[in-house]
Motif scaffolding. Structure first.
Motif, PDB file in Angstrom:
ATOM      1  N   TYR A 145       0.649  -1.142  -0.117  1.00  0.00           N
ATOM      2  CA  TYR A 145      -0.060  -0.253   0.013  1.00  0.00           C
ATOM      3  C   TYR A 145       0.907   1.434  -0.069  1.00  0.00           C
ATOM      4  O   TYR A 145       0.426   2.411   0.362  1.00  0.00           O
ATOM      5  CB  TYR A 145      -0.833   0.066   1.347  1.00  0.00           C
ATOM      6  CG  TYR A 145      -1.942  -0.997   1.326  1.00  0.00           C
ATOM      7  CD1 TYR A 145      -2.765  -1.344   0.014  1.00  0.00           C
ATOM      8  CD2 TYR A 145      -2.286  -1.523   2.485  1.00  0.00           C
ATOM      9  CE1 TYR A 145      -3.573  -2.427   0.188  1.00  0.00           C
ATOM     10  CE2 TYR A 145      -3.210  -2.609   2.654  1.00  0.00           C
ATOM     11  CZ  TYR A 145      -3.970  -3.013   1.580  1.00  0.00           C
ATOM     12  OH  TYR A 145      -4.804  -3.919   1.606  1.00  0.00           O
ATOM     13  N   ARG A 146       1.973   1.190  -0.225  1.00  0.00           N
ATOM     14  CA  ARG A 146       2.745   2.285  -0.228  1.00  0.00           C
ATOM     15  C   ARG A 146       2.391   3.449  -0.992  1.00  0.00           C
ATOM     16  O   ARG A 146       2.246   4.625  -0.435  1.00  0.00           O
ATOM     17  CB  ARG A 146       4.388   1.965  -0.552  1.00  0.00           C
ATOM     18  CG  ARG A 146       5.522   3.063  -0.277  1.00  0.00           C
ATOM     19  CD  ARG A 146       6.933   2.655  -0.422  1.00  0.00           C
ATOM     20  NE  ARG A 146       7.393   2.156   0.799  1.00  0.00           N
ATOM     21  CZ  ARG A 146       7.815   0.620   0.745  1.00  0.00           C
ATOM     22  NH1 ARG A 146       7.842  -0.063  -0.371  1.00  0.00           N
ATOM     23  NH2 ARG A 146       7.868   0.338   1.965  1.00  0.00           N
ATOM     24  N   GLU A 147       2.272   3.353  -2.282  1.00  0.00           N
ATOM     25  CA  GLU A 147       1.686   4.540  -3.084  1.00  0.00           C
ATOM     26  C   GLU A 147       0.585   5.101  -2.450  1.00  0.00           C
ATOM     27  O   GLU A 147       0.251   6.369  -2.484  1.00  0.00           O
ATOM     28  CB  GLU A 147       1.605   4.186  -4.412  1.00  0.00           C
ATOM     29  CG  GLU A 147       2.771   3.499  -5.079  1.00  0.00           C
ATOM     30  CD  GLU A 147       3.830   4.777  -5.046  1.00  0.00           C
ATOM     31  OE1 GLU A 147       3.277   5.891  -5.469  1.00  0.00           O
ATOM     32  OE2 GLU A 147       4.983   4.493  -5.029  1.00  0.00           O
ATOM     33  N   GLN A 148      -0.415   4.188  -1.794  1.00  0.00           N
ATOM     34  CA  GLN A 148      -1.493   4.894  -1.431  1.00  0.00           C
ATOM     35  C   GLN A 148      -1.543   5.619  -0.234  1.00  0.00           C
ATOM     36  O   GLN A 148      -2.215   6.576   0.041  1.00  0.00           O
ATOM     37  CB  GLN A 148      -2.517   3.483  -1.152  1.00  0.00           C
ATOM     38  CG  GLN A 148      -3.352   2.834  -2.429  1.00  0.00           C
ATOM     39  CD  GLN A 148      -2.385   2.133  -3.140  1.00  0.00           C
ATOM     40  OE1 GLN A 148      -1.480   1.621  -2.508  1.00  0.00           O
ATOM     41  NE2 GLN A 148      -2.564   1.911  -4.469  1.00  0.00           N
ATOM     42  N   ILE A 149      -0.504   5.113   0.798  1.00  0.00           N
ATOM     43  CA  ILE A 149      -0.069   5.805   1.876  1.00  0.00           C
ATOM     44  C   ILE A 149       0.593   7.054   1.373  1.00  0.00           C
ATOM     45  O   ILE A 149       0.000   8.059   2.255  1.00  0.00           O
ATOM     46  CB  ILE A 149       0.897   4.824   2.831  1.00  0.00           C
ATOM     47  CG1 ILE A 149       0.222   3.657   3.256  1.00  0.00           C
ATOM     48  CG2 ILE A 149       1.536   5.838   3.854  1.00  0.00           C
ATOM     49  CD1 ILE A 149       1.022   2.677   4.008  1.00  0.00           C
ATOM     50  N   LEU A 150       1.331   7.070   0.711  1.00  0.00           N
ATOM     51  CA  LEU A 150       2.109   8.290   0.262  1.00  0.00           C
ATOM     52  C   LEU A 150       0.943   9.537  -0.418  1.00  0.00           C
ATOM     53  O   LEU A 150       0.986  10.581  -0.019  1.00  0.00           O
ATOM     54  CB  LEU A 150       3.195   8.159  -0.630  1.00  0.00           C
ATOM     55  CG  LEU A 150       4.324   7.379  -0.228  1.00  0.00           C
ATOM     56  CD1 LEU A 150       5.312   7.288  -1.170  1.00  0.00           C
ATOM     57  CD2 LEU A 150       4.924   8.228   1.049  1.00  0.00           C
ATOM     58  N   LEU A 151       0.168   8.697  -1.261  1.00  0.00           N
ATOM     59  CA  LEU A 151      -0.855   9.467  -1.914  1.00  0.00           C
ATOM     60  C   LEU A 151      -2.136  10.309  -0.617  1.00  0.00           C
ATOM     61  O   LEU A 151      -2.235  11.468  -0.451  1.00  0.00           O
ATOM     62  CB  LEU A 151      -1.987   8.799  -2.563  1.00  0.00           C
ATOM     63  CG  LEU A 151      -3.207   9.445  -3.114  1.00  0.00           C
ATOM     64  CD1 LEU A 151      -2.760  10.801  -3.955  1.00  0.00           C
ATOM     65  CD2 LEU A 151      -3.969   8.513  -3.976  1.00  0.00           C
ATOM     66  N   ALA A 152      -2.266   9.233   0.359  1.00  0.00           N
ATOM     67  CA  ALA A 152      -3.007   9.954   1.483  1.00  0.00           C
ATOM     68  C   ALA A 152      -2.326  11.138   2.250  1.00  0.00           C
ATOM     69  O   ALA A 152      -3.242  12.014   2.529  1.00  0.00           O
ATOM     70  CB  ALA A 152      -3.337   8.748   2.457  1.00  0.00           C
ATOM     71  N   MET A 153      -1.006  10.818   2.466  1.00  0.00           N
ATOM     72  CA  MET A 153      -0.426  11.915   3.010  1.00  0.00           C
ATOM     73  C   MET A 153      -0.076  13.145   2.521  1.00  0.00           C
ATOM     74  O   MET A 153      -0.490  14.240   3.074  1.00  0.00           O
ATOM     75  CB  MET A 153       0.982  11.401   3.599  1.00  0.00           C
ATOM     76  CG  MET A 153       1.092  10.337   4.583  1.00  0.00           C
ATOM     77  SD  MET A 153       0.385  10.915   6.228  1.00  0.00           S
ATOM     78  CE  MET A 153       2.014  11.672   6.771  1.00  0.00           C
ATOM     79  N   GLU A 290     -12.656  11.208  -3.603  1.00  0.00           N
ATOM     80  CA  GLU A 290     -12.003  12.561  -3.560  1.00  0.00           C
ATOM     81  C   GLU A 290     -10.523  12.415  -3.574  1.00  0.00           C
ATOM     82  O   GLU A 290      -9.746  13.132  -3.889  1.00  0.00           O
ATOM     83  CB  GLU A 290     -12.476  13.569  -2.359  1.00  0.00           C
ATOM     84  CG  GLU A 290     -13.899  14.067  -2.737  1.00  0.00           C
ATOM     85  CD  GLU A 290     -14.227  15.044  -1.470  1.00  0.00           C
ATOM     86  OE1 GLU A 290     -13.436  15.693  -1.015  1.00  0.00           O
ATOM     87  OE2 GLU A 290     -15.482  14.909  -1.263  1.00  0.00           O
ATOM     88  N   VAL A 291      -9.994  11.246  -2.871  1.00  0.00           N
ATOM     89  CA  VAL A 291      -8.564  11.067  -2.596  1.00  0.00           C
ATOM     90  C   VAL A 291      -8.075   9.839  -3.622  1.00  0.00           C
ATOM     91  O   VAL A 291      -7.052   9.985  -4.124  1.00  0.00           O
ATOM     92  CB  VAL A 291      -8.419  10.745  -1.107  1.00  0.00           C
ATOM     93  CG1 VAL A 291      -6.988  10.560  -0.846  1.00  0.00           C
ATOM     94  CG2 VAL A 291      -8.917  11.865  -0.231  1.00  0.00           C
ATOM     95  N   PHE A 292      -8.520   8.742  -3.691  1.00  0.00           N
ATOM     96  CA  PHE A 292      -8.262   7.420  -4.070  1.00  0.00           C
ATOM     97  C   PHE A 292      -8.680   7.227  -5.378  1.00  0.00           C
ATOM     98  O   PHE A 292      -8.391   6.182  -6.124  1.00  0.00           O
ATOM     99  CB  PHE A 292      -8.473   6.352  -3.124  1.00  0.00           C
ATOM    100  CG  PHE A 292      -7.917   6.368  -1.776  1.00  0.00           C
ATOM    101  CD1 PHE A 292      -6.401   6.307  -1.819  1.00  0.00           C
ATOM    102  CD2 PHE A 292      -8.666   6.616  -0.688  1.00  0.00           C
ATOM    103  CE1 PHE A 292      -5.931   6.477  -0.576  1.00  0.00           C
ATOM    104  CE2 PHE A 292      -7.856   6.995   0.534  1.00  0.00           C
ATOM    105  CZ  PHE A 292      -6.345   6.727   0.636  1.00  0.00           C
ATOM    106  N   GLY A 293      -9.792   8.181  -5.935  1.00  0.00           N
ATOM    107  CA  GLY A 293     -10.146   7.929  -7.293  1.00  0.00           C
ATOM    108  C   GLY A 293     -10.953   6.549  -7.716  1.00  0.00           C
ATOM    109  O   GLY A 293     -11.319   6.270  -8.729  1.00  0.00           O
ATOM    110  N   GLY A 294     -11.651   6.149  -6.600  1.00  0.00           N
ATOM    111  CA  GLY A 294     -12.500   4.764  -6.618  1.00  0.00           C
ATOM    112  C   GLY A 294     -13.915   5.353  -6.223  1.00  0.00           C
ATOM    113  O   GLY A 294     -14.402   6.468  -6.252  1.00  0.00           O
ATOM    114  N   LYS A 295     -14.680   4.149  -6.189  1.00  0.00           N
ATOM    115  CA  LYS A 295     -15.977   4.201  -5.890  1.00  0.00           C
ATOM    116  C   LYS A 295     -16.609   3.505  -4.645  1.00  0.00           C
ATOM    117  O   LYS A 295     -15.886   2.351  -4.252  1.00  0.00           O
ATOM    118  CB  LYS A 295     -17.016   4.030  -7.215  1.00  0.00           C
ATOM    119  CG  LYS A 295     -16.947   4.785  -8.535  1.00  0.00           C
ATOM    120  CD  LYS A 295     -17.822   4.601  -9.383  1.00  0.00           C
ATOM    121  CE  LYS A 295     -17.911   5.348 -10.668  1.00  0.00           C
ATOM    122  NZ  LYS A 295     -18.572   5.002 -11.546  1.00  0.00           N
TER     123      LYS A 295
END
Length: 564
Positions: A145-153, A290-295
Motif C-alpha cells: 500500500y506504499r503508493e496509497q499511503i503516500l497519496l493519503a499523506m 476525492e482522494v483515491f479515485g475509486g467508488k
C-alpha cells in the motif's frame, strides 16, 4: 438471467451488483468483500458480515459471471483489550498489531490473530464459503500500500476537510461495549482516532519500533523527502522515511476507502451504525472518490444476530458462540439457511436452547415441500442457497430423522451406540435403519447439543425401579390406563404406532373410537395420562415425546416401571 422476486433479497442484490459492475468495469471480475478482525472469537454476528456477500457472490457465479469474494483479515489492527477469560498480563500487549500479540496460553498458533482466524477458516470451509483471504499485516508490512499511503499523506488536507464536516456533529448512540461498536462499524475499529493531532492532521499512524505499540503521535512530515517524525508514549522518538517504512497503517476511516479503491470492491455490507453521521462508511464514500479515485461499494446495512436465551453478542464477555460452535450442533445447510432466509436488515436469533428443535422441524418441513414441489418461490430459493453453492451441494445426513427425536434418544441412552441403533431400528420397522452412519452427522450433532447445551437437571433420567408407593396409590381408572398401554406395546412397537397408542388409551377409556377428534375433556384426560407416564418413567411430569421415550426405554422395562 434469473429474475429476482421482492422476497428473494439475494437475487435482487445480484441484479444490482451485476449492473453496477458493468457500469464500472465491463467484463472484469466482480469483487464482493467482507472484513473480519481476529481480535477475539469471531462470533455468529460477525458471520453475517461474511454470509451476506458470500450469498450474493455465489448467485452471481450461478449466473455465469466471474465473481470473487474477498475477506480482509484486519490482523494489523491494534490489540484493544484483554477479553474475558484471558490472563490479565496480556494487557502489556495493548496497542500492538494483533499479529504481534502472543496467542493465548496453550495455543498451537504463532500469534493472537492466527489463533482466532483458524477456527473461522475451518468453519467457512464446512459452510461452503469460497473466498480469497487478504492479511492486512502482509499487505502493510510488504509495502503493497506504499503508493496509497503516500497519496493519503499528500492529500491529508483534503481528508481532514472531509472528516471535519462530521467532527462537530452529534454522534449516534455508541454501544457501551467497545467490541460491539467495532463490529457495528464493519471490518475495522469503531473508536479509533482519525489522525487529528496538535501538529496537524496525519492519516498514517506508525507502530513504535521499540515497544511495537501504536501509542505514537506524528509530529512532522516532509512531503519531498517523505521523512516522518513521531514520538511514542514509551519515550522513543524517531524519524523514518515513509517511502521505505512498513510498520504502520492508515487510520481506519482512510484505510477502508483506500482498500475499496485498491481492490475494486463493488459490493460490501456494513453494520447498522453506518446510518449515523460521520460513520466510517459514510465518510469513506467521500474519501474514496476525492482522494483515491475509486467508488464506494453498494451494499446493505445488516442487523445484529442474537442467540436465543442470550443478550446481544459481544466477544469481550466471553463464551459467545462462534460459527464453529454452531456447526457442532447443526448441519451446515441449516446454518446457511438461517442467514439466507432473512433480509440483511432483519435481525434474527440462532437457537442453542430447546428452540433448535423447532428450527430443525421448520427446515425438515421446508425440505419436504421443496422435494414435493409445493414450496413457494422465495422459500425454494432460500433452500437452494442453503443446501449448496454454485460448485455443488453440501453434504447431508442420508436418513434425516427429526432432530428432536435423535436428541431424545441420545439423552436417554447417553450415547450408547448399541442401544441407540436398537431404538433407531424400531422407529420404522418397515424400513429400519441398519447403521448409525445413516443418521450421521445429525445424530452426532444432536448428541453434542444434549451434552453441552442442556443443563444436567434437564437431562432425562429413566428410573431404575418402579415407584411402588405411587403405583399403590393409583385409582382403578389410572391402573386400567397403564394396563391398556402395556398390553398394546408389542402390537404398536414403532414411532407411529406408539403415537397412536398413547393418544388412544384415554379415548378407549372414554368409550370413543380411535379416530375421534379430541374434545377439551379428552385433552385433559390425555394430559393427565401423559403426566402419569412421565412420573412413573422419569420421575417428572414432562420429558421427551412419549413415543420416543417408550422406544428408548424398551417394552419390558416400560412394563416393569408401570407395574405390569
Amino acid at each position: 438471467m434469473a429474475q429476482s422476486t421482492d422476497a428473494d433479497w439475494v437475487s435482487r442484490f445480484a441484479d444490482e451488483v451485476i449492473a453496477e459492475a458493468e457500469r464500472r468495469a465491463p467484463g472484469k471480475t466482480i469483487v464482493c468483500a467482507s472484513g473480519l478482525s481476529p481480535s477475539g472469537p469471531i462470533h455468529l454476528g460477525n458471520l453475517r458480515e461474511v454470509m451476506t456477500p458470500h450469498l450474493v457472490a455465489d448467485e452471481i457465479r450461478r449466473r455465469g459471471h466471474d465473481a470473487v469474494h474477498i475477506i480482509s483479515w484486519d490482523d494489523y489492527d491494534r490489540f484493544r483489550k484483554v477479553p474475558a477469560g484471558i490472563d490479565p498480563s496480556w494487557a502489556e500487549h495493548i496497542g500492538k498489531p494483533l499479529t504481534s500479540v502472543p496467542a493465548p496460553a496453550g495455543s498451537e498458533y504463532p500469534n493472537w490473530a492466527e489463533h482466532f482466524k483458524a477456527p473461522m477458516i475451518a468453519a467457512l470451509a464446512e459452510l461452503g464459503v469460497e473466498f480469497r483471504g487478504i492479511s492486512q499485516t502482509e499487505m502493510y508490512t510488504s509495502g503493497a500500500y506504499r503508493e496509497q499511503i503516500l497519496l493519503a499523506m499528500r492529500e491529508r488536507n483534503t481528508i481532514d476537510t472531509v472528516l471535519d464536516r462530521y467532527r462537530t456533529k452529534k454522534p449516534a448512540k455508541v454501544s457501551a461495549d467497545e467490541d460491539e461498536a467495532a463490529a457495528a462499524e464493519g471490518s475495522g475499529a469503531a473508536g479509533e482516532d482519525d489522525g487529528k493531532a496538535a501538529a496537524g492532521y496525519f492519516p498514517y499512524k506508525p507502530y513504535c519500533s521499540v515497544c511495537e505499540r501504536d501509542l505514537t503521535t506524528v509530529t512532522a512530515y516532509d512531503e519531498a523527502s517523505t521523512e516522518l517524525a513521531y514520538t511514542c508514549q514509551c519515550g522513543h522518538s524517531e524519524t523514518v522515511k515513509l517511502s521505505e517504512h512498513n510498520r504502520g497503517k492508515l487510520v481506519w476511516k482512510v484505510d477502508w476507502p483506500m482498500r475499496w479503491a485498491y481492490e475494486g470492491v463493488v459490493f460490501e455490507p456494513s453494520g447498522v451504525d453506518h446510518s449515523s453521521p460521520g460513520s466510517s462508511f459514510q465518510v469513506g464514500g467521500q474519501i474514496v472518490g476525492e482522494v483515491f479515485g475509486g467508488k464506494q461499494p453498494i451494499g446493505p446495512m445488516y442487523a445484529f444476530v442474537g442467540i436465543s436465551g442470550m443478550a446481544k453478542m459481544s466477544s469481550s464477555k466471553g463464551g459467545v458462540p462462534t460459527a464453529a460452535d454452531a456447526l457442532q450442533i447443526m448441519e451446515a445447510p441449516l446454518l446457511r439457511w438461517l442467514y439466507a432466509r432473512r433480509k440483511p436488515n432483519q435481525s434474527f436469533k440462532i437457537a442453542f436452547d430447546q428452540e433448535i428443535q423447532r428450527t430443525y422441524d421448520e427446515w425438515d418441513v421446508l425440505t419436504r415441500k421443496v422435494t414435493e414441489g409445493t414450496a413457494n418461490e422465495a422459500d425454494t430459493s432460500s433452500y437452494g442457497r442453503a443446501a449448496g453453492t454454485a460448485t455443488g451441494p453440501l453434504p447431508v445426513t442420508p436418513r434425516p430423522l427429526p432432530y428432536r427425536t435423535l436428541a431424545s434418544i441420545v439423552d436417554i441412552t447417553t450415547g450408547q451406540d448399541e442401544q441407540t441403533l436398537r431404538i433407531l431400528r424400531d422407529l420404522d420397522p418397515a424400513d429400519p435403519i441398519t447403521s448409525l452412519d445413516e443418521a450421521r452427522p445429525r445424530l452426532d450433532l444432536a448428541q453434542h447439543w444434549i451434552t453441552t447445551q442442556v443443563p444436567a437437571d434437564q437431562r432425562t433420567q429413566v428410573r431404575e425401579e418402579a415407584d411402588k408407593e405411587l403405583l399403590d396409590s393409583l385409582g382403578d381408572t389410572q391402573r386400567e390406563s397403564l394396563r391398556l398401554l402395556a398390553e398394546g406395546l408389542d402390537e404398536h412397537w414403532s414411532l407411529d404406532g406408539l403415537t397412536t397408542l398413547v393418544y388412544g388409551v384415554p379415548k378407549i377409556q372414554a368409550g370413543l373410537p380411535a379416530d375421534t377428534k379430541p374434545t377439551p375433556e379428552l385433552k385433559v384426560a390425555q394430559r393427565n395420562f401423559f403426566a402419569l407416564l412421565y412420573t412413573l418413567l422419569v420421575s417428572r411430569d414432562t420429558g421427551p415425546r412419549l413415543p420416543t421415550l417408550l422406544l428408548a426405554v424398551g417394552a419390558d422395562r416400560v412394563r416393569r416401571l408401570l407395574g405390569q
